[in-house]
Scaffold this motif. Structure first.
Motif, PDB file in Angstrom:
ATOM      1  N   ALA B  24       0.820  -1.212   0.000  1.00  0.00           N
ATOM      2  CA  ALA B  24       0.000   0.000   0.000  1.00  0.00           C
ATOM      3  C   ALA B  24       0.854   1.262   0.000  1.00  0.00           C
ATOM      4  CB  ALA B  24      -0.903  -0.001   1.232  1.00  0.00           C
ATOM      5  N   SER B  25       0.303   2.315  -0.577  1.00  0.00           N
ATOM      6  CA  SER B  25       0.947   3.623  -0.562  1.00  0.00           C
ATOM      7  C   SER B  25      -0.116   4.696  -0.641  1.00  0.00           C
ATOM      8  CB  SER B  25       1.934   3.761  -1.723  1.00  0.00           C
ATOM      9  OG  SER B  25       1.273   3.647  -2.952  1.00  0.00           O
ATOM     10  N   GLY B  26       0.258   5.900  -0.222  1.00  0.00           N
ATOM     11  CA  GLY B  26      -0.653   7.024  -0.343  1.00  0.00           C
ATOM     12  C   GLY B  26      -1.545   7.256   0.859  1.00  0.00           C
ATOM     13  N   PHE B  27      -1.400   6.459   1.909  1.00  0.00           N
ATOM     14  CA  PHE B  27      -2.168   6.661   3.132  1.00  0.00           C
ATOM     15  C   PHE B  27      -1.408   6.047   4.300  1.00  0.00           C
ATOM     16  CE2 PHE B  27      -4.022   2.374   3.879  1.00  0.00           C
ATOM     17  CZ  PHE B  27      -3.739   1.772   2.663  1.00  0.00           C
ATOM     18  N   THR B  28      -1.847   6.360   5.504  1.00  0.00           N
ATOM     19  CA  THR B  28      -1.204   5.832   6.710  1.00  0.00           C
ATOM     20  C   THR B  28      -1.687   4.405   6.927  1.00  0.00           C
ATOM     21  OG1 THR B  28      -1.145   8.078   7.635  1.00  0.00           O
ATOM     22  CG2 THR B  28      -0.745   6.236   9.151  1.00  0.00           C
ATOM     23  N   PHE B  29      -0.918   3.467   6.411  1.00  0.00           N
ATOM     24  CA  PHE B  29      -1.337   2.057   6.370  1.00  0.00           C
ATOM     25  C   PHE B  29      -1.713   1.530   7.751  1.00  0.00           C
ATOM     26  CE2 PHE B  29      -1.640  -2.049   4.523  1.00  0.00           C
ATOM     27  CZ  PHE B  29      -1.026  -2.960   5.371  1.00  0.00           C
ATOM     28  N   SER B  30      -0.946   1.911   8.757  1.00  0.00           N
ATOM     29  CA  SER B  30      -1.151   1.359  10.097  1.00  0.00           C
ATOM     30  C   SER B  30      -2.459   1.814  10.738  1.00  0.00           C
ATOM     31  CB  SER B  30       0.012   1.739  11.008  1.00  0.00           C
ATOM     32  OG  SER B  30       0.128   3.146  11.082  1.00  0.00           O
ATOM     33  N   SER B  31      -3.157   2.769  10.113  1.00  0.00           N
ATOM     34  CA  SER B  31      -4.392   3.308  10.696  1.00  0.00           C
ATOM     35  C   SER B  31      -5.656   2.700  10.115  1.00  0.00           C
ATOM     36  CB  SER B  31      -4.446   4.833  10.491  1.00  0.00           C
ATOM     37  OG  SER B  31      -3.395   5.474  11.172  1.00  0.00           O
ATOM     38  N   TYR B  32      -5.520   1.798   9.156  1.00  0.00           N
ATOM     39  CA  TYR B  32      -6.702   1.289   8.463  1.00  0.00           C
ATOM     40  C   TYR B  32      -6.744  -0.233   8.441  1.00  0.00           C
ATOM     41  CZ  TYR B  32      -7.543   5.998   6.813  1.00  0.00           C
ATOM     42  OH  TYR B  32      -7.794   7.343   6.756  1.00  0.00           O
ATOM     43  N   GLY B  33      -7.929  -0.769   8.649  1.00  0.00           N
ATOM     44  CA  GLY B  33      -8.124  -2.175   8.406  1.00  0.00           C
ATOM     45  C   GLY B  33      -8.113  -2.466   6.919  1.00  0.00           C
TER      46      GLY B  33
END
Lengths: 107, 118
Positions: B24-33
């Motif tokens: 994944a890229s473009g967002f804070t991966f650790s914050s989303y299921g």
């Protein structure tokens, strides 16, 4: 498991016509229903969530309605890029489930 | 721009194993299921698995429970699907999707094809 039944399986319409797609749940999902569009060779795209909220960037000609067990996706005036397969999905309970899809084809 | 890129698909014999990745890229991966959804050739969509942000909670479809395992590596912004004891009926395109709201899927990756055949 909540079963989602979509109808019709295929909808043959002309550009400019109104499309009405149905999704019926085997038990109430309140308003926890979404609609996705999938074009050939592409991944699905979220159109509508929580029954009637348009996702970011989705044109206003797409609208969703319903609650409980009966839901409708309406495309007010079909454009060439709208001919695709549409799926509904519920998140009311596990497992998450999808309907079988409605194909909107050019008449 | 949010991007999800699946890899790891291929041809495997019945009973074999495969591990899919979704970077994944473009967002804070650790914050989303995240979730995995599959689509058998010419068929509809089937939800496979969901994993919470941080990876402490997972859910599976009955059809894969006990055979598939989802996990995440936040240091690599990557979601995994370990698939064991594969069956012919597991043949499908496997999509990863970012959780939007509560268990909606948006966006989706482009998918990776898994074929289980001898």
């Amino acid at each position: 498991e909540i079963v989602l039944t979509q109808s019709p399986a295929t909808l043959s319409l002309s550009p400019g016509e109104r499309a009405t797609l149905s999704c019926r749940a085997s038990q109430s999902v309140t308003r926890y229903l979404a609609w996705y569009q999938q074009k050939p060779g592409q991944a699905p795209r979220l159109l509508i969530y929580d029954a009637s909220n348009r996702a970011t960037g989705i044109p206003a000609r797409f609208s969703g309605s319903g609650s409980g067990t009966d839901f409708t996706l309406t495309i007010s005036s079909l454009e060439a890029e709208d001919f695709a397969v549409y799926y509904c999905q519920q998140r009311s309970s596990w497992p998450l489930t999808f309907g079988g899809g409605t194909k909107v084809e050019i008449k | 721009e949010v991007q999800l890129l699946e890899s790891g698909g291929g041809l495997v014999q019945p009973g074999g194993s495969l591990r899919l990745s979704c970077t994944a890229s473009g967002f804070t991966f650790s914050s989303y299921g995240m979730s995995w959804v599959r689509q058998a050739p010419g068929k509809g969509l089937e939800w496979v698995s969901a994993i919470s942000a941080g990876g402490d909670s997972t859910m599976y479809a009955d059809s894969v429970r006990g055979r598939f395992t989802s996990s995440i590596d936040n240091s690599k912004n990557t979601l995994y699907l370990q698939m064991n004891s594969l069956r012919a009926e597991d043949t499908a395109i496997y999509y990863c999707a970012k959780r939007f709201g509560v268990n909606w899927f948006d966006p989706w990756g482009q998918g990776t094809l898994v074929t289980v055949s001898s």
